[in-house]
Scaffold this active site. Structure first.
Site, short mmCIF file in Angstrom:
data_model
loop_
_atom_site.label_atom_id
_atom_site.label_comp_id
_atom_site.label_asym_id
_atom_site.label_seq_id
_atom_site.Cartn_x
_atom_site.Cartn_y
_atom_site.Cartn_z
N ASP A 82 1.18 4.69 8.66
CA ASP A 82 1.17 3.44 8.69
C ASP A 82 2.55 2.81 8.12
OD1 ASP A 82 -0.03 0.50 8.64
OD2 ASP A 82 0.50 0.78 6.75
N ASP A 110 -3.08 0.62 3.41
CA ASP A 110 -2.38 1.34 4.26
C ASP A 110 -2.97 2.77 4.51
OD1 ASP A 110 -0.72 -0.95 4.11
OD2 ASP A 110 0.80 -0.14 2.33
N GLU A 150 2.14 3.50 14.82
CA GLU A 150 1.98 2.14 15.61
C GLU A 150 3.23 1.98 16.25
OE1 GLU A 150 -0.31 -1.26 12.95
OE2 GLU A 150 1.28 -0.06 11.81
#
Ligand SMILES: [Zn+2]
Length: 378
Positions: free
Chosen positions: A169, A340, A253
């Site tokens: 993350d 996170d 991501e």
């Protein structure tokens, strides 16, 4: 690798290459326009003929500093003749980086120092990190620092395929959080450097254009910009170098650069260039070792979903640092999870789903597991 100590001496060297390449381009253009076919060799002859009279200072610098420019210019013109490049332009002191090349028999590496013809031993700020056959070196100047990049041939490492997976993350609070729970903090030193940069910029704009003080201020701003870029790059290199050797599958991501940069806290630690660089570095280092990087869609709700049961916290806010699952049947029911870390676990799960590992195959990957895949995976 950078050297600070001898930069005054070196300036003479690099200078002879870049802004003061003595008449070579002008002569080339003259020959070209006169219908002759100029070459690096002809040019060198011309230069040698007029050298003693017009450019006696070139005898003081190393042979390479005055040879290499002709070869470089020759290359540039060859590319131009072949239609591959624009016609070479005169170098400008402001636009161009001063640099010169040394072949491997023209310099010598010591521990923490390098021997350069006519200069002698020059201290280096860093030891060479790679060992192998030295091919050559290029000395360049950036923001008033001198650098030497040494090309070293090293044998290919056989990539060993890793059967481990990790989710990352990239965060608002932390630079990066791994699904293993490891976190990489944003750097306080960057904050300090950025503050200094703002001050230096203000100073620059107060100075009279064209004045000596303005030039001084301009150089200070350039140096700070450069230093900040280095800090960012250094952090990215460290981070990616730690991740790549350990994991065969890396989920991350799809970094929505525009969206992320709207948040000022994040843009402080990550410029858009740095974000792109992070992904590039990570991908190349992971793939070099036979692994793969999987990007998870940017609309995948990694932060709002419980990694264990999939319950969604729709009203979760950016300021909520802890994830609290409200599903009574979940083993994480009302257990405080780091925001996170939970997101990184979701990213890992989603990445594995995308490459065809069903949920069943990866149920073992939770916060209390280390992310090992079944033996046949990878
Ligand atoms: Zn849950």
């Amino acid at each position: 690798m950078r050297t600070k100590d001898s930069r005054t001496v070196l300036r003479g060297l690099g200078g002879s290459n870049a802004p003061r390449l003595p008449g070579a381009l002008a002569e080339w253009n003259r020959q070209y326009e006169a219908g002759e076919k100029p070459s690096a060799l002809k040019l060198k002859k011309h230069f040698n003929a007029i050298r003693r009279e017009q450019f006696p200072w070139t005898w003081d610098v190393t042979k390479n500093a005055s040879d290499q420019p002709f070869l470089d210019l020759g290359k540039a013109f060859t590319a131009f003749f072949e239609g591959k490049a624009r016609r070479p332009r005169f170098k400008s002191k402001k636009r161009s980086k001063a640099s010169f090349y040394l072949a491997n028999d023209q310099f010598e590496l010591g521990d923490h120092r390098v021997w350069i013809p006519k200069l002698g031993w020059v201290n280096m700020a860093e030891k060479p990190r790679f060992h192998g056959k030295v091919i050559g070196a290029r000395v360049t100047r950036t923001a008033d620092w001198w650098f030497i990049s040494i090309t070293v041939a090293i044998p290919d490492e056989r990539p060993e395929k890793k059967h481990t997976a990790v989710g990352i993350d990239v965060g608002l609070n932390r630079l990066a959080t791994l699904s293993t729970g490891e976190g990489y903090e944003n750097q306080a030193f960057l904050r300090t450097a950025l503050k200094k940069l703002r001050q230096a910029n203000k100073r620059l704009h107060r100075r009279k254009p064209g004045s000596k003080n303005r030039e001084k201020a301009r150089r200070q701003v350039a140096r700070l910009h450069y230093r900040i870029a280095c800090m960012r790059e250094d952090v990215l290199h460290q981070l990616t170098s730690r991740i790549a050797p350990s994991y065969g599958i890396v989920g991350i991501e799809d970094l929505n650069i525009q969206g992320l940069l709207k948040n000022r806290r994040l843009s402080l630690s990550f410029s858009d260039a740095a974000l792109g660089k992070f992904l590039t570095l990570l991908t190349s280092k992971v793939e070099q070792r036979g692994g793969q990087v999987i990007q998870v869609g940017r609309y995948f709700p990694s932060s709002k979903t419980c990694h264990s049961c999939g319950w969604r916290w729709e009203d979760m806010d950016l300021s909520d640092r802890l994830f609290l699952c409200q599903n009574h049947h979940c083993r994480y029911h009302r257990v405080a999870q780091d925001r996170d870390h939970n997101a990184a676990l979701n990213i890992l799960r989603e990445a594995l789903r995308l490459i065809g590992y069903s949920d069943q195959a990866v149920t073992g990957i939770g916060s209390d597991e280390d992310g090992n895949l079944p033996a046949d995976a990878g």
